[in-house]
Design an enzyme around this catalytic site. Structure first.
Site, PDB file in Angstrom:
ATOM      1  N   ASN A   1       9.675  18.229   2.676  1.00 33.18           N
ATOM      2  CA  ASN A   1       8.843  19.154   3.438  1.00 33.18           C
ATOM      3  C   ASN A   1       7.674  18.392   4.066  1.00 33.18           C
ATOM      4  O   ASN A   1       7.509  17.195   3.882  1.00 33.18           O
ATOM      5  CB  ASN A   1       8.372  20.321   2.559  1.00 33.18           C
ATOM      6  N   ARG A   2       6.858  19.122   4.816  1.00 35.59           N
ATOM      7  CA  ARG A   2       5.779  18.470   5.563  1.00 35.59           C
ATOM      8  C   ARG A   2       4.788  17.791   4.630  1.00 35.59           C
ATOM      9  O   ARG A   2       4.413  16.625   4.850  1.00 35.59           O
ATOM     10  CB  ARG A   2       5.051  19.502   6.433  1.00 35.59           C
TER      11      ARG A   2
ATOM     12  N   ASP B   1      15.524  25.586  -1.762  1.00 35.26           N
ATOM     13  CA  ASP B   1      16.868  25.520  -2.338  1.00 35.26           C
ATOM     14  C   ASP B   1      17.898  26.146  -1.399  1.00 35.26           C
ATOM     15  O   ASP B   1      19.017  25.647  -1.269  1.00 35.26           O
ATOM     16  CB  ASP B   1      16.910  26.228  -3.687  1.00 35.26           C
TER      17      ASP B   1
END
Length: 513
Positions: free
Chosen positions: A207-208, A277
């Site tokens: 993620n970021r 997920d």
């Protein structure tokens, strides 16, 4: 180019039966749900009046749950304790047909459990029971052996690292090496750096915030996201990087090409728990479902992790998979908790403006797949059947009552030929296609399947409903076709009261048809 409905349908259909291995930190999620309606007399704290205790699969097991909900055959590899929580996790997985034979049970540490105290759809506090220390060498070797056994004949590998000490350098490297030697794609959802252990994977999905921590650069827009994804791909010899950016969507990079996918969040946003997920499992499942004829030549060597030059999914195939994952995550975000998303729900989100009825008329195989996906998501499937020649109030009452007995209603509809055999040459009044379209327009019906046999027995056996319904005029369950098959796998028969004076024959007589 955005993913079209027919492309998504093709991908999701191809997911059925794909064999995926999910490796990572297996957790048990517990929810203590209740109402806050008073302050404790013992201390100035609110009192939770518990109304429900709920257990679900968490961590890597949640990713496995999502893959199973899409129709994949899933094997879960990870570490649990020798405790009641491990037994509960196995039972939950077994209900979803997730293979837990390769879980390693350790007497030295507990099964990771996260307990969320929830009041009015809001988490009040979370209580964690875990041992996040790095696993010992013996446990490490057991996991590597389990991975090698599980990957035999697999179509794809998902590594879901939650930083609980299971995903050591040796475990991660062994898994990716095995996948590369087998020529199957691997997708990694990483946790804490360093990430060298993930080198050579097919797709890295950070993620970021994780990416900014690794690269020490701030991601502010699509351009900086693309550069960051390219840097990660180069640094970790990943074929592709899918960088998830929350409300700003996703950025995908492979072989120097990039694309950006806007987020599919709506005003119904409820909870982003488990969205990562959902993205990981859906992305990998879609990659595995993509025909290798659509893949492209890749000259990555990756010799340190067993990779060889060969065919890899190109930007177009990866983009379609990422679009599908993005849709699934958008659906998940509208629901509370780490719930799974099924294929029909993804398709509905893709084109909410398209006539829903058109998608409800399906073949026996499609209905069986829909029912299997619903069961994998923990939903109850109901089946009924009939001619439904002229839809009337009695039918509507009966179908609504049937739908109330479960979460998905599959209706078997007699073809014109079968009705003529049953009722004579003057019936049906309406054609099978008209009857199917009318019934599919009802909100209570999720699938309509035409069958040409004199009875729906083969269709019932294919759908494997949890509940089989017929009208109360059948009097006993033994008069209902398929009752033994349904009860043999734990289902039941329900006889539903009919609306007096309402029947197709009566409507025809009064109308002089």
């Amino acid at each position: 180019m955005p993913l079209a409905a027919d492309q998504a349908d093709t991908l999701l259909t191809a997911v059925l039966g794909k064999r995926l291995v999910v490796l990572g930190d297996v957790m048990l999620d517990a929810y203590v749900i209740g109402d806050l309606d008073r302050i404790s007399p013992e201390a100035p704290v609110p009192v939770l009046r518990v109304t429900e205790d709920r257990f679900t699969l968490g961590g890597a097991a949640n990713a496995a749950k999502q893959a199973a909900a899409l129709g994949a055959e899933v094997t879960l590899v990870g570490l649990v304790g020798q405790d009641n929580d491990a037994d509960t996790a196995r039972r939950l997985a077994d209900r979803l047909d997730i293979d837990t034979a390769h879980l390693v049970a350790s007497p030295m540490r507990p099964t990771t459990r996260k307990t969320r105290i929830v009041a009015r759809q809001q988490q009040v506090i979370r209580v964690d029971r875990e041992d996040a220390s790095v696993i010992d060498a013996d446990t490490e070797n057991q996991l590597i052996a389990a991975i090698e056994a599980a990957l035999h004949d697999a179509d794809g590998l998902l590594i879901a690292d939650y930083g609980k000490g299971v995903m050591t350098d040796a475990v991660a490297s062994a898994a990716i090496t095995k996948a590369n030697h087998a020529g199957i794609p691997s997708l990694v959802d990483p946790k804490n750096p360093p990430w060298d252990k993930y080198a050579g994977c097919t797709v890295l999905k950070p993620n970021r915030a994780e990416t900014e921590a690794v690269l020490h650069h701030t991601i502010t827009d699509d351009a900086t996201a693309a550069r960051a994804a390219a840097a990660l791909a180069e640094q970790y010899d990943a074929h592709a990087v899918l960088l998830t950016r929350g409300p700003h969507g996703m950025s995908l990079t492979t072989d120097g090409e990039s694309t950006h996918i806007p987020a599919r969040l709506t005003a119904d946003l409820a909870d982003v728990t488990g969205c990562g997920d959902v993205v990981a499992a859906t992305m990998l499942a879609a990659i595995c479902a993509t025909p290798q004829a659509d893949w492209e030549r890749s000259d990555r060597s990756g010799h340190d992790v067993g990779a060889t030059p060969g065919w890899k999914p190109g930007l177009m195939a990866l983009s379609s998979a990422a679009e599908l994952a993005n849709l699934a995550a958008g659906v998940k975000a509208t629901r509370f908790g780490a719930v799974a998303v099924t294929a029909p729900e993804v398709l509905a989100a893709l084109d909410a403006a398209a006539p829903a009825a058109a998608r409800k008329v399906m073949t026996q195989d499609q209905a069986a797949a829909l029912a299997a996906q619903a069961r994998a998501a923990g939903k109850r499937v109901v089946f009924t059947n009939g001619c439904f020649d002229i839809l009337h109030a009695g039918h509507v009452h009966y179908l609504h009552a049937s739908r109330q007995l479960g979460d998905l209603l599959v209706l078997g509809l007699n073809t014109d030929a079968s009705i003529q055999r049953l009722k004579g040459p003057t019936r049906p009044v309406q054609s099978e296609q008209d009857r199917a379209r009318i019934l599919a327009s009802l909100a209570d019906i999720d699938a309509v399947v035409l069958f040409d046999d004199d009875t729906p027995l083969e269709l019932i056996r294919a759908v494997r409903p949890d509940v089989l319904t017929k009208g109360a005029d059948y009097q006993t369950k033994e008069n209902v076709v398929g009752w033994q098959d349904v009860e043999s796998h734990g289902g039941r028969v329900e006889l539903i009261d009919l609306v007096e004076g309402r029947s197709t024959t009566r409507v025809i007589e009064r109308s002089n048809i």
